[in-house]
Design a protein around this motif. Structure first.
Motif, PDB file in Angstrom:
ATOM      1  N   THR A  81       0.866  -1.173   0.000  1.00 32.45           N
ATOM      2  CA  THR A  81       0.000   0.000   0.000  1.00 32.45           C
ATOM      3  C   THR A  81       0.902   1.221   0.000  1.00 32.45           C
ATOM      4  N   LEU A  82       0.638   2.144  -0.911  1.00 33.93           N
ATOM      5  CA  LEU A  82       1.525   3.294  -1.124  1.00 33.93           C
ATOM      6  C   LEU A  82       0.710   4.577  -1.184  1.00 33.93           C
ATOM      7  N   LEU A  83       1.306   5.657  -0.699  1.00 32.10           N
ATOM      8  CA  LEU A  83       0.679   6.980  -0.749  1.00 32.10           C
ATOM      9  C   LEU A  83       1.649   7.933  -1.417  1.00 32.10           C
ATOM     10  N   GLY A  84       1.197   8.556  -2.517  1.00 41.91           N
ATOM     11  CA  GLY A  84       2.096   9.394  -3.299  1.00 41.91           C
ATOM     12  C   GLY A  84       1.530  10.755  -3.624  1.00 41.91           C
ATOM     13  N   TRP A  85       2.376  11.568  -4.300  1.00 44.99           N
ATOM     14  CA  TRP A  85       2.071  12.965  -4.591  1.00 44.99           C
ATOM     15  C   TRP A  85       2.852  13.368  -5.827  1.00 44.99           C
ATOM     16  N   ALA A  87       8.227  -0.935  -6.250  1.00 41.44           N
ATOM     17  CA  ALA A  87       7.226   0.049  -5.841  1.00 41.44           C
ATOM     18  C   ALA A  87       7.677   1.455  -6.225  1.00 41.44           C
ATOM     19  N   GLU A  88       8.968   1.727  -6.034  1.00 43.98           N
ATOM     20  CA  GLU A  88       9.504   3.028  -6.444  1.00 43.98           C
ATOM     21  C   GLU A  88       9.369   3.223  -7.959  1.00 43.98           C
ATOM     22  N   GLN A  89       9.689   2.189  -8.725  1.00 46.96           N
ATOM     23  CA  GLN A  89       9.564   2.286 -10.181  1.00 46.96           C
ATOM     24  C   GLN A  89       8.125   2.564 -10.604  1.00 46.96           C
ATOM     25  N   LEU A  90       7.168   1.911  -9.945  1.00 48.02           N
ATOM     26  CA  LEU A  90       5.769   2.150 -10.270  1.00 48.02           C
ATOM     27  C   LEU A  90       5.382   3.588  -9.962  1.00 48.02           C
ATOM     28  N   GLY A  91       5.826   4.095  -8.810  1.00 47.96           N
ATOM     29  CA  GLY A  91       5.522   5.474  -8.459  1.00 47.96           C
ATOM     30  C   GLY A  91       6.077   6.464  -9.461  1.00 47.96           C
ATOM     31  N   ARG A  92       7.309   6.252  -9.896  1.00 47.45           N
ATOM     32  CA  ARG A  92       7.907   7.169 -10.874  1.00 47.45           C
ATOM     33  C   ARG A  92       7.220   7.025 -12.233  1.00 47.45           C
ATOM     34  N   GLN A  93       6.820   5.801 -12.563  1.00 48.21           N
ATOM     35  CA  GLN A  93       6.090   5.580 -13.809  1.00 48.21           C
ATOM     36  C   GLN A  93       4.774   6.362 -13.814  1.00 48.21           C
ATOM     37  N   LEU A  94       4.155   6.508 -12.653  1.00 48.32           N
ATOM     38  CA  LEU A  94       2.896   7.251 -12.532  1.00 48.32           C
ATOM     39  C   LEU A  94       3.127   8.754 -12.365  1.00 48.32           C
ATOM     40  N   GLY A  95       4.379   9.184 -12.398  1.00 50.50           N
ATOM     41  CA  GLY A  95       4.682  10.609 -12.333  1.00 50.50           C
ATOM     42  C   GLY A  95       4.690  11.190 -10.944  1.00 50.50           C
ATOM     43  N   LEU A  96       4.855  10.365  -9.924  1.00 52.63           N
ATOM     44  CA  LEU A  96       4.828  10.841  -8.543  1.00 52.63           C
ATOM     45  C   LEU A  96       6.198  11.362  -8.130  1.00 52.63           C
ATOM     46  N   THR A  97       6.199  12.448  -7.377  1.00 57.67           N
ATOM     47  CA  THR A  97       7.450  13.050  -6.922  1.00 57.67           C
ATOM     48  C   THR A  97       7.800  12.643  -5.499  1.00 57.67           C
ATOM     49  N   ALA A  98       6.866  12.018  -4.798  1.00 57.25           N
ATOM     50  CA  ALA A  98       7.110  11.517  -3.448  1.00 57.25           C
ATOM     51  C   ALA A  98       6.255  10.273  -3.252  1.00 57.25           C
ATOM     52  N   LEU A  99       6.792   9.298  -2.494  1.00 57.00           N
ATOM     53  CA  LEU A  99       6.066   8.043  -2.333  1.00 57.00           C
ATOM     54  C   LEU A  99       6.422   7.421  -0.986  1.00 57.00           C
ATOM     55  N   LEU A 100       5.392   7.159  -0.169  1.00 59.63           N
ATOM     56  CA  LEU A 100       5.544   6.561   1.157  1.00 59.63           C
ATOM     57  C   LEU A 100       4.954   5.160   1.172  1.00 59.63           C
TER      58      LEU A 100
END
Length: 572
Positions: free
Chosen positions: A492-496, A522-535
């Motif tokens: 489960t991840l929360l991003g921005w 998980a980090e790769q997925l967050g960056r793929q979605l254009g997120l600048t921060a991910l917890l």
């Protein structure tokens, strides 16, 4: 002629049937459709329990029995391999053999069928056939009630072969409150085996006592740690139908769940929710709507009248672990050296350290430290906020209690005389310090003293970890377990992304459905979605996304885990 008599001469009669089906317009039996799909998808042959109408003499018999053993088909008395297969059934067999059973169940409500005469158990497969990439043959999904022909079967087999190289379902549901996205990629593969989970217990002693009571020589039970709880499991078996028998026999009244032992797979399922306004995201506590600390996320969300909900940070038997803010007020104290995500009433987010302490000032005087939502011993003063329950019982019956609304003391009375529950916009001061005094009309102020001060006025916050990335942040382990840090899990991840908040839940522990994510994935997925921060939030069996009455993902425990709260966006 009955099928029982047909089986006695199965080879010559069914050979004639298959030969007769060789023309382009001939109907094709169900056994051949599923048998050839399993060959194209290179699924292993396994022996196991049989259907009453399938044996080794049945054409494609080994493949059909393997489909039962691998969980492609679920246990039933008969399969009826000789009857004509419809187009809808052919699509169902194909998706089941590719591990898309959960996606079909999801599509049944996410993509309402154009043909409302289709039974609920099959409509999702037809809906999927139109929306996956590559799409299934139009000649098949456009006429779901027709019997499939040899020509159409060839098209389905060719499509299934292409799916092995890459298959994607990506669907969005847009509402004024936000956008739900459902994503599945790649064909699944059979698990290593199956076991039955007969229960989850808070302590190893409780699990062991239950296992001793239920174990037998034919089915010895074991206790295993599951995400900091303890599960009772049957032995691993290669045949799902054997696990089904154990679940039926042992699981009455205990919520038995058949779980796959994950194998190698590139299959991945994740779902995300993007609130239309980040400020609309709130922390919905179960204690705010119930006398119980824990409940299923679906129950908490329904009680709060939410449209969307997701699990949050780590928790233990007594409630949340780490910093939590709801409605602008603190709920729980921080966990040392863990990261948090916080946001203000305008929806601006902050990612960083979550350590703080609370201080209280009376009538403009100096700020002094106070306890938070905890037992008040002699000489101490605490504040109680409504997220953990409105009842005044938490105040105890010693010392005095003051009710605060909008910064003003509404009443200050001995605890024994205090009798009214808190409203959601109130909080209490409870003191057993004889030198501390308050009276009605006093102005009080709370101060959150942060170790790492956020550049926002925190309205909501959740602490978990690790923080995978954020501007100016360097990753570190945050003293989390090696399992969380080094293994694949449901996440489960929360991003921005600078403007939008994004919730993400990725499934895991099932090679048929979804392999899960390492933290770097998980980090790769967050960056793929254009997120600048991910917890990273609480994962494993707690990972869950709920949407308008539906659990969107397939929780790895097989059933919803009870939790103290969720992130929510309420219906407008």
């Amino acid at each position: 002629m009955s099928f029982m008599s047909l089986k006695k001469i199965a080879v010559p009669v069914l050979a004639l049937l298959v030969a007769a089906a060789g023309t382009a317009g001939a109907e094709v039996p169900r056994g051949k459709v599923l048998g050839e799909l399993m060959q194209v998808l290179d699924l292993p042959l396994k022996t196991g329990k049989t259907f009453g109408d399938v044996d080794e003499t049945t054409p494609y018999g080994p493949a059909l029995l393997s489909a039962l053993s691998l969980g492609i088909l679920y246990p039933a008395d008969d399969f009826s391999p000789e009857i004509a297969c419809t187009n809808a059934e052919a699509l169902m067999f194909a998706f089941q053999a590719m591990g898309f059973r959960h996606e079909a169940e999801t599509a049944a409500w996410a993509l309402p069928p154009e043909d409302k005469s289709l039974p609920a158990y099959i409509s999702g497969y037809v809906a999927l056939a139109k929306s996956v990439q590559p799409a299934a043959p139009r000649s098949v999904f456009s006429k779901p009630w027709d019997s499939i022909t040899e020509t159409q079967l060839s098209e389905v087999l060719e499509w299934a072969g292409r799916c092995r190289a890459g298959l994607v379902w990506d669907h969005e549901i847009k509402r004024p409150e936000g956008v739900l996205r459902i994503h599945r990629e790649n064909v699944g593969r059979p698990p290593q085996g199956w076991r039955v989970q007969l229960g989850i217990f808070d302590t190893e002693a409780q699990a062991s006592a239950f296992a001793r009571k239920k174990t037998s020589e034919a089915c010895p039970l074991s206790v295993q740690e599951v995400d900091f709880s303890y599960g009772v499991f049957t032995p691993l078996v290669a045949d799902r139908s054997q696990a089904h028998e154990w679940a039926t026999r042992l699981g009455k009244g205990f919520g038995a769940v058949i779980l796959p032992e994950s194998g190698d797979s590139s299959a991945l399922f994740w779902t995300s929710f993007t609130p239309a306004n980040p400020a609309d995201a709130v922390i919905g506590m179960n204690r705010a709507v119930s006398s119980q600390t824990l409940a299923k996320l679906s129950e908490i969300a329904a009680a709060h009248k939410a449209l969307a909900a997701m699990n949050g940070g780590y928790f233990g038997g007594n409630g949340p672990i780490g910093t939590l803010f709801a409605g602008g007020l603190p709920v729980t104290l921080p966990y040392y050296n863990r990261s948090m995500a916080a946001w203000d009433k305008r929806g601006k987010m902050y990612f960083g350290g979550g350590e703080f302490r609370m201080r209280l000032s009376v009538n403009g005087g100096p700020f002094v430290p106070v306890l938070l939502n905890s037992k008040v011993d002699y000489g101490s003063t605490a504040i109680l906020t409504p997220a953990l329950g409105a009842s005044e019982a938490r105040a105890g019956n010693n010392g005095f209690v003051a009710r605060v609304h909008d910064g003003l003391v509404q009443e200050a009375v001995p605890a024994l005389q205090f009798s009214r529950d808190m409203n959601p916009d109130e909080w209490l001061i409870v003191s057993r310090d004889p030198t501390f005094a308050l009276q009605k009309g006093d102005r009080v102020a709370l101060e959150t003293q942060w170790r790492e001060t956020p550049p926002i006025d925190v309205a909501s916050a959740v602490q978990a970890g690790p923080l995978l990335y954020a501007p100016g942040h360097q990753f570190w382990d945050e003293m989390l377990s090696l399992s969380i840090l080094a293994l694949r899990h449901p996440r489960t991840l929360l991003g921005w992304d600078g403007k939008r908040m994004v919730w993400i839940v990725a499934d895991g522990r099932s090679s048929w459905h979804s392999r899960g994510l390492f933290l770097n994935e998980a980090e790769q997925l967050g960056r793929q979605l254009g997120l600048t921060a991910l917890l990273n939030l609480d994962g494993g069996g707690s990972s869950e996304m709920w949407w308008d009455g539906h659990v969107v993902n397939a929780v790895s425990d097989g059933s919803e885990r009870r939790m103290p709260y969720g992130l929510m966006v309420l219906k407008k």
